[in-house]
Design a protein around this motif. Sequence first.
Motif, PDB file in Angstrom:
ATOM      1  N   MET A  30       0.896  -1.348  -0.080  1.00 49.06           N
ATOM      2  CA  MET A  30       0.177  -0.013   0.125  1.00 49.06           C
ATOM      3  C   MET A  30       0.848   1.060  -0.038  1.00 49.06           C
ATOM      4  O   MET A  30       1.804   1.390   0.652  1.00 49.06           O
ATOM      5  N   SER A  31       0.654   2.243  -0.945  1.00 50.21           N
ATOM      6  CA  SER A  31       1.295   3.430  -0.775  1.00 50.21           C
ATOM      7  C   SER A  31       1.006   4.521   0.446  1.00 50.21           C
ATOM      8  O   SER A  31       0.090   4.315   0.834  1.00 50.21           O
ATOM      9  N   THR A  32       2.092   5.125   0.546  1.00 54.68           N
ATOM     10  CA  THR A  32       1.706   6.119   1.730  1.00 54.68           C
ATOM     11  C   THR A  32       0.480   7.070   1.420  1.00 54.68           C
ATOM     12  O   THR A  32      -0.182   7.268   2.883  1.00 54.68           O
ATOM     13  N   LYS A  33       0.333   7.412   0.411  1.00 54.74           N
ATOM     14  CA  LYS A  33      -0.686   8.236  -0.110  1.00 54.74           C
ATOM     15  C   LYS A  33      -2.102   7.554   0.483  1.00 54.74           C
ATOM     16  O   LYS A  33      -2.838   8.189   1.235  1.00 54.74           O
ATOM     17  N   LYS A  34      -2.152   6.277   0.288  1.00 50.15           N
ATOM     18  CA  LYS A  34      -3.288   5.558   0.387  1.00 50.15           C
ATOM     19  C   LYS A  34      -3.423   5.487   2.076  1.00 50.15           C
ATOM     20  O   LYS A  34      -4.569   5.500   2.686  1.00 50.15           O
ATOM     21  N   ILE A  35      -2.293   5.098   2.805  1.00 48.52           N
ATOM     22  CA  ILE A  35      -2.299   5.075   3.895  1.00 48.52           C
ATOM     23  C   ILE A  35      -2.656   6.354   4.780  1.00 48.52           C
ATOM     24  O   ILE A  35      -3.446   6.436   5.599  1.00 48.52           O
ATOM     25  N   MET A  36      -2.405   7.510   4.086  1.00 53.43           N
ATOM     26  CA  MET A  36      -2.745   8.899   4.779  1.00 53.43           C
ATOM     27  C   MET A  36      -4.177   8.855   4.458  1.00 53.43           C
ATOM     28  O   MET A  36      -4.904   9.398   5.584  1.00 53.43           O
ATOM     29  N   ALA A  37      -4.655   8.506   3.397  1.00 46.00           N
ATOM     30  CA  ALA A  37      -6.047   8.665   3.009  1.00 46.00           C
ATOM     31  C   ALA A  37      -6.970   7.889   4.100  1.00 46.00           C
ATOM     32  O   ALA A  37      -8.024   8.475   4.787  1.00 46.00           O
ATOM     33  N   LYS A  38      -6.611   6.664   4.433  1.00 43.46           N
ATOM     34  CA  LYS A  38      -7.195   5.621   5.224  1.00 43.46           C
ATOM     35  C   LYS A  38      -7.397   6.491   6.595  1.00 43.46           C
ATOM     36  O   LYS A  38      -8.318   6.270   7.426  1.00 43.46           O
ATOM     37  N   THR A  39      -6.120   6.939   6.947  1.00 45.81           N
ATOM     38  CA  THR A  39      -6.077   7.433   8.383  1.00 45.81           C
ATOM     39  C   THR A  39      -6.847   8.703   8.409  1.00 45.81           C
ATOM     40  O   THR A  39      -7.722   8.648   9.439  1.00 45.81           O
ATOM     41  N   THR A  40      -6.967   9.574   7.525  1.00 52.89           N
ATOM     42  CA  THR A  40      -7.631  10.802   7.783  1.00 52.89           C
ATOM     43  C   THR A  40      -9.227  10.429   7.864  1.00 52.89           C
ATOM     44  O   THR A  40      -9.931  10.828   8.464  1.00 52.89           O
ATOM     45  N   PHE A  41      -9.321   9.329   6.981  1.00 55.89           N
ATOM     46  CA  PHE A  41     -10.903   8.918   6.992  1.00 55.89           C
ATOM     47  C   PHE A  41     -11.224   8.367   8.440  1.00 55.89           C
ATOM     48  O   PHE A  41     -12.380   8.709   8.998  1.00 55.89           O
ATOM     49  N   TYR A  42     -10.480   7.725   9.124  1.00 51.89           N
ATOM     50  CA  TYR A  42     -10.803   7.147  10.370  1.00 51.89           C
ATOM     51  C   TYR A  42     -10.698   8.117  11.515  1.00 51.89           C
ATOM     52  O   TYR A  42     -11.607   8.231  12.156  1.00 51.89           O
ATOM     53  N   ILE A  43      -9.791   8.937  11.280  1.00 49.84           N
ATOM     54  CA  ILE A  43      -9.656  10.151  12.183  1.00 49.84           C
ATOM     55  C   ILE A  43     -10.900  11.222  12.067  1.00 49.84           C
ATOM     56  O   ILE A  43     -11.788  11.310  13.320  1.00 49.84           O
ATOM     57  N   ILE A  44     -11.573  11.066  10.990  1.00 51.30           N
ATOM     58  CA  ILE A  44     -12.963  12.040  11.047  1.00 51.30           C
ATOM     59  C   ILE A  44     -14.009  11.092  11.631  1.00 51.30           C
ATOM     60  O   ILE A  44     -14.640  11.927  12.326  1.00 51.30           O
ATOM     61  N   ILE A  45     -14.009   9.683  11.165  1.00 47.82           N
ATOM     62  CA  ILE A  45     -14.995   9.036  11.700  1.00 47.82           C
ATOM     63  C   ILE A  45     -15.153   9.281  13.194  1.00 47.82           C
ATOM     64  O   ILE A  45     -15.988   9.315  13.959  1.00 47.82           O
ATOM     65  N   VAL A  46     -13.801   9.073  13.894  1.00 54.53           N
ATOM     66  CA  VAL A  46     -13.706   8.947  15.454  1.00 54.53           C
ATOM     67  C   VAL A  46     -14.015  10.287  15.827  1.00 54.53           C
ATOM     68  O   VAL A  46     -14.787  10.366  16.626  1.00 54.53           O
ATOM     69  N   THR A  47     -13.783  11.378  15.051  1.00 55.64           N
ATOM     70  CA  THR A  47     -13.952  12.657  15.691  1.00 55.64           C
ATOM     71  C   THR A  47     -15.543  12.974  15.561  1.00 55.64           C
ATOM     72  O   THR A  47     -16.109  13.434  16.686  1.00 55.64           O
ATOM     73  N   VAL A  48     -16.179  12.433  14.559  1.00 58.90           N
ATOM     74  CA  VAL A  48     -17.585  12.721  14.645  1.00 58.90           C
ATOM     75  C   VAL A  48     -18.270  11.822  15.622  1.00 58.90           C
ATOM     76  O   VAL A  48     -19.076  12.208  16.478  1.00 58.90           O
ATOM     77  N   LEU A  49     -17.953  10.675  15.989  1.00 53.83           N
ATOM     78  CA  LEU A  49     -18.330   9.951  17.041  1.00 53.83           C
ATOM     79  C   LEU A  49     -18.243  10.319  18.363  1.00 53.83           C
ATOM     80  O   LEU A  49     -19.241  10.574  19.108  1.00 53.83           O
ATOM     81  N   ILE A  50     -16.922  10.898  18.612  1.00 57.91           N
ATOM     82  CA  ILE A  50     -16.671  11.474  19.776  1.00 57.91           C
ATOM     83  C   ILE A  50     -17.303  12.952  19.930  1.00 57.91           C
ATOM     84  O   ILE A  50     -18.147  13.069  20.823  1.00 57.91           O
ATOM     85  N   ALA A  51     -17.639  13.545  18.815  1.00 57.07           N
ATOM     86  CA  ALA A  51     -18.214  15.126  19.027  1.00 57.07           C
ATOM     87  C   ALA A  51     -19.740  14.769  19.352  1.00 57.07           C
ATOM     88  O   ALA A  51     -20.209  15.530  20.086  1.00 57.07           O
ATOM     89  N   VAL A  52     -20.174  13.713  18.931  1.00 54.07           N
ATOM     90  CA  VAL A  52     -21.546  13.771  19.144  1.00 54.07           C
ATOM     91  C   VAL A  52     -21.739  12.813  20.351  1.00 54.07           C
ATOM     92  O   VAL A  52     -22.721  13.056  21.342  1.00 54.07           O
ATOM     93  N   LEU A  53     -21.312  11.467  20.633  1.00 55.94           N
ATOM     94  CA  LEU A  53     -21.733  10.616  21.659  1.00 55.94           C
ATOM     95  C   LEU A  53     -20.915  11.041  23.035  1.00 55.94           C
ATOM     96  O   LEU A  53     -21.623  10.731  24.045  1.00 55.94           O
ATOM     97  N   LEU A  54     -19.791  11.513  22.884  1.00 58.35           N
ATOM     98  CA  LEU A  54     -19.225  11.999  24.280  1.00 58.35           C
ATOM     99  C   LEU A  54     -20.163  13.074  25.028  1.00 58.35           C
ATOM    100  O   LEU A  54     -20.379  12.548  26.331  1.00 58.35           O
ATOM    101  N   PRO A  55     -20.614  14.082  24.396  1.00 62.27           N
ATOM    102  CA  PRO A  55     -21.343  15.181  25.004  1.00 62.27           C
ATOM    103  C   PRO A  55     -22.689  14.187  25.689  1.00 62.27           C
ATOM    104  O   PRO A  55     -22.905  14.514  26.734  1.00 62.27           O
ATOM    105  N   PHE A  56     -23.210  13.410  24.797  1.00 62.20           N
ATOM    106  CA  PHE A  56     -24.519  12.784  25.199  1.00 62.20           C
ATOM    107  C   PHE A  56     -24.019  11.775  26.510  1.00 62.20           C
ATOM    108  O   PHE A  56     -24.854  11.765  27.485  1.00 62.20           O
ATOM    109  N   PHE A  57     -22.942  11.003  26.325  1.00 58.11           N
ATOM    110  CA  PHE A  57     -23.058  10.370  27.442  1.00 58.11           C
ATOM    111  C   PHE A  57     -22.420  10.858  28.781  1.00 58.11           C
ATOM    112  O   PHE A  57     -23.212  10.766  29.709  1.00 58.11           O
ATOM    113  N   PHE A  58     -21.885  11.954  28.761  1.00 57.29           N
ATOM    114  CA  PHE A  58     -21.560  12.740  29.937  1.00 57.29           C
ATOM    115  C   PHE A  58     -22.556  13.504  30.574  1.00 57.29           C
ATOM    116  O   PHE A  58     -23.264  13.505  31.647  1.00 57.29           O
ATOM    117  N   PHE A  59     -23.413  13.952  29.358  1.00 57.19           N
ATOM    118  CA  PHE A  59     -24.630  14.621  29.664  1.00 57.19           C
ATOM    119  C   PHE A  59     -25.661  13.740  30.456  1.00 57.19           C
ATOM    120  O   PHE A  59     -26.353  13.981  31.530  1.00 57.19           O
TER     121      PHE A  59
END
Lengths: 346, 287, 361
Positions: free
Chosen positions: A1-30
Amino acid sequence: MSTKKIMAKTTFYIIIVTVLIAVLLPFFFFVSSSLYSSYEVYQFPRSFLPKMSFDIMVTWEDDMYQLHVYDDEDDFYELMIYTSNIDDFRIFLKRELSIQLTNEEIESDFSASKTGGPVYETYKKDLLYNFKTFFSITNNADKAILNSVIAAGWTILISLTLGSMAGYAVARYGFAGKNKLNLSLLLVRMFPAVAIAIPMLVYLIKMGLNNTMFGLAIVYSVGNIALTAWITSSIFQGINVELEEASVVFGASRFQTFLKITLPLAFPGMVACSMYAFLGAWNDSITALILSSNNPTLSLLIYKALGMSGTIQLSAAGAVILIIPALVFTFIIKNYINQLWGDVKL
Amino acid sequence: MKRRIKKWTPYFLLAPALIYYGFFWIRPVIRAFYESFTNLEGKMSLINYIEVLNEPVFKEAFTNSMLFAVVSVILQFVLAFMLALLLNKKFKGVKLLLFIALIPMAVPPTAVAILWRTGFSTYGWVNNLLMHINLIEQPILWMTADGTSALMFLILIDTWTVLPSVMIILLAGLQNMHKEYEEAGYVFGASKWQVTKDIVIPILKPTIVTAVILRLIAAMQIWMISVMMFGFGRVPFLVERIAYYTDIVPMLENSYKMSLTYSVVVTVIVLTSVTIYLKFSNRQRRI
Amino acid sequence: MAFLELMNLTKKYQGKILAVDNMSLGINENEFLVLLGPSGCGKTTTMRMIAGLEEVTEGDIVLEGKSIKGLQPKNRGVSMIFQSYAVWPHMTVYQNIAYALKLRKMSKEDIKKRVQKAAEMANITEYLERSPNQLSGGQRQRVAVARALAVEPKLFLMDEPLSNLDAKLRITMRTELKKVHEELGSTTIFVTHDQSEAMSLADRIVVMNKGTIEQIGTPNEIYHNCESMFVANFIGSPPTNFIDVTIELEDKRVIAKHEAFQFNITTHIKETLKSYEGKKVVLGVRPENFTVTDEEKKLFKSKVQFMEPQGSHTIAVIGLSGQQLKIVSTKIFDVKVGQQLNIGINQKYFFFDKESGERIR
Ligand SMILES: Nc1ncnc2c1ncn2[C@@H]1O[C@H](COP(=O)(O)OP(=O)(O)OP(=O)(O)O)[C@@H](O)[C@H]1O
Ligand SMILES: [Mg+2]
């Protein structure tokens, strides 16, 4: 796998995790905030999950019971209150620890400390204490919930009927001024809802509809008819005209065709669309404040009761109740995004 | 005979909505306009406007509303577009992710404000979390923020709740767009970025305009979150002033007039901004 | 090695839907190759893998000796005409054609020249400043052609480019595509499920079925020399008639025996068929290889069930032991339904193995 692909994959997962945290974390603590007792709220920093029970120790000194609560951060029993008045203990346990006990129970549990040294007890916390308190301090909360539901029901009925008729006309017929219609419907939304509510009060009083849910729904429907017309015209455009024409060819009238063919096809989308009307009514508090302050909706009640004051845990409990329909909404609407907004154009 | 009925059908269908708007929208709006131009004795006068403009907080409320609208709309559009691009892909769990991402849009403003207030109060869960992961030693006093930082704070909270509503409009646009337009772009030599910039965004333009305008209108009318987070007056907005005169000081002699006048002012501002935006986006299209 | 080589190409969607199964194929330079097959057989998928729009699950794609499997679509030197044309609606015709050239950083003049040349070839010079939604379907199709021509690709991919046009325009455009191909000699892969389109355009046809190649050959080979029951059935309209017969040996003769008729096999395959003695095989006869003859030369007698006049010829549906056969004749025009016909057979018949469906040679 090329580094470009790995970068893309990583960004992809970072965004997903950010979305999950941004929505679910406040709800959980709330949600967990709504389950804390006062004592826990001011213990700082506290554990992420609310306690289910408290360990306490009671000693007998100077002719008084001394109540200690176990602090697991620092691993010791902290002295909280000493008094000879059992009532004070009962109130303390209830208010601070959300533990509901009667005077007799307290007396019988504590009394052993007079002779046999410290008494250790584990009391179960009443997890729903904040919710119960919320209902008891706002003594008409159940009425308010019913009000909210009724107001939302009327809003859905009015805006879906009038809005979908207009939407159908836009989707299926040509008429003078059609291309300006969408823009004029937008105009309706530009006037702040509050601003309509204030002069509307006079009219509603004249009609005897102030402090009624129907009166409220009339005002809520103003913005929603426009939105419903937009969205339903998008829905109807998504339904092939040929299906209708086929029915007309087989001898059905236009109206029968609408009832038997178009409506069933559009129905799921319209249900989703009605959720917007529902939320418009459910979420509002300022219009209700102006038009129906003596007969509040849930949102208004919470705004009034907890608006600018209210303890963390109590506010959270009130808001949790308010949020429940939101979950239902998103659950329904996620399947209809395309149908709802697919053909919406200005 | 039949033809004639058919010709009138659309008007029959539109009539109920239009009559409704005549009674419950145009009538109160005209009344509001009219009353905003009369003084307490009922004579024609500009006194209300003079009073509104002379209010010490008016300027701040105006600037805040504009700033809030511009910054939040841009921020929300960019983020929503990125999120829509992501959710437009096919991968395992995309439906679940969509569901989760949509939740905040349905949360009532009252609850949003409470949610973040319980978070940012001194003993709220934000400080709790930060202390647990040892980022801070002492609780931060978030809620004492004012001025620009408080405004930014509100923009972030607003973004949290309205992002999904912008996103779903864009997502629907993306999903309704013919896939082959993009694929043709790739085949003819465009990179991902070029396809997005040269093909997806221009084709999506009508959808984007719709989403931005709906957002712009709503953003100009912000007040509830501000009031519930910071109370009246800390970060004043135009519609917040309306709420102030109706909720907090409804008994003043001129409260009624003030709120009506403010609403006319807001409407004019919203109308102007939308018109400017439409002009701007139309000109862009021609280039 | 061929110009473009597909090597054991396999595509599985979501790890389970097998769309293309271990496909190997070589395409020569300047060749016009047509992929033909029923709906869902994997034609589009094959195309999209070549274009780089779909990831290859297994196998390799080699263009001019270099693997292009891992390359981005833009680096493959292919251009494509899409089924929906995918002419970008927000750009004028000129911009549509020029876009790819701009991305290649060509100078303004060069772009202009190239666009002009491509537009001339596709006959759209007068529409260059129009927006696509002011064009008819056929004109849009031409824009798609011009856009594909302008980049001067190594390889043209066309996925059912004519299927959205009306019958007449389709035939016109077919001729024009052929003309363009002859002028430029560009290597082309063309997908269709219209066999007459395939026949008239192709240098070679690849008949696909369920993700695999059934047969590769020139249009004539495919028609007159089918390798399987599938091809015999799929190519030709009406399709080949299939009749179960039993092979029997009598003295030195090899006989195909049916309950209604039998005949002596005289062609060279009689040697091969000997090994099928006593077994059932499938006799395949194209509709035009049945003949309407007289009493003596007839193989069997049959009642006409339907007549389908086609103008230049007639299709007659006749019965044979509960089976329906279609025959094509240029002689019988005044036959009535219910009439008895004497049917003969000429020597252009095929035999297929009943189990594998493959041609017995
Ligand atoms: N994106 C996809 N996901 C899952 N399965 C797919 C996808 N695309 C195609 N398929 C399946 O792969 C098989 C081959 O599809 P393909 O589109 O290549 O057929 P085709 O030969 O082009 O058919 P047609 O003549 O109808 O266009 C079909 O069974 C189809 O259902
Ligand atoms: Mg296909």
